[in-house]
Design a protein around this motif. Structure first.
Motif, mmCIF file in Angstrom:
data_model
loop_
_atom_site.group_PDB
_atom_site.id
_atom_site.type_symbol
_atom_site.label_atom_id
_atom_site.label_comp_id
_atom_site.label_asym_id
_atom_site.label_seq_id
_atom_site.Cartn_x
_atom_site.Cartn_y
_atom_site.Cartn_z
ATOM 1 N N PRO A 78 -5.805 -6.983 7.130
ATOM 2 C CA PRO A 78 -5.471 -7.263 5.735
ATOM 3 C C PRO A 78 -5.204 -8.745 5.508
ATOM 4 N N GLY A 114 0.842 -1.192 0.000
ATOM 5 C CA GLY A 114 0.000 0.000 0.000
ATOM 6 C C GLY A 114 0.874 1.237 0.000
ATOM 7 N N THR A 115 0.280 2.338 0.334
ATOM 8 C CA THR A 115 0.975 3.626 0.306
ATOM 9 C C THR A 115 1.614 3.915 1.662
#
Length: 127
Positions: free
Chosen positions: A113, A16-17
């Motif tokens: 996640p 992800g970021t």
């Protein structure tokens, strides 16, 4: 103060970021780690105990990349989808930490996640 991004191939790549960790001065902010095997980016095989071990291995790799170790974690946050696994976390944690233990929080969450079951992040203070 300048920020230094910490990255290592010995821990799972960010999905992800975010960065694996960010160092500001002597403090390192460790992003959450789930039980992914770095080489495959797949969830480790096995039960919740195996998953907890993998999370500690991943955190350890990021700590080492920052120039520290798990023993220098000042604050550890643990996220569990089943708080019934808390005793297993304590048991496994004793294999990776010596007293004095870091400050810690354990939080029950609905989901993580990749349905990881466990995730941990923390704050590391370098000498």
């Amino acid at each position: 103060m300048s920020r230094e991004i910490i990255a290592t191939e010995k821990a799972p790549a960010a999905i992800g970021t975010y960065s694996q960790a960010v160092k500001v001065g002597k403090t390192v902010y460790l992003s959450g780690q789930i039980p992914l095997v770095p080489e495959t980016m797949e969830m480790v095989e096995g039960d919740i105990e195996a998953r907890i071990h993998q999370v500690f291995k991943n955190l350890s790799a990021v700590c080492e990349a920052a120039g520290g170790s798990l023993q220098q974690i000042a604050k550890l946050n643990i996220f569990l989808t089943d708080l019934g696994n808390f005793a297993t976390v304590n048991k496994v944690m004793e294999e990776y930490f010596e007293q004095p233990y870091p400050a810690r929080a354990a939080v029950g969450v609905a989901q993580l996640p990749r349905d990881a079951g466990v995730e941990m992040d923390g704050v590391l203070e370098l000498d």
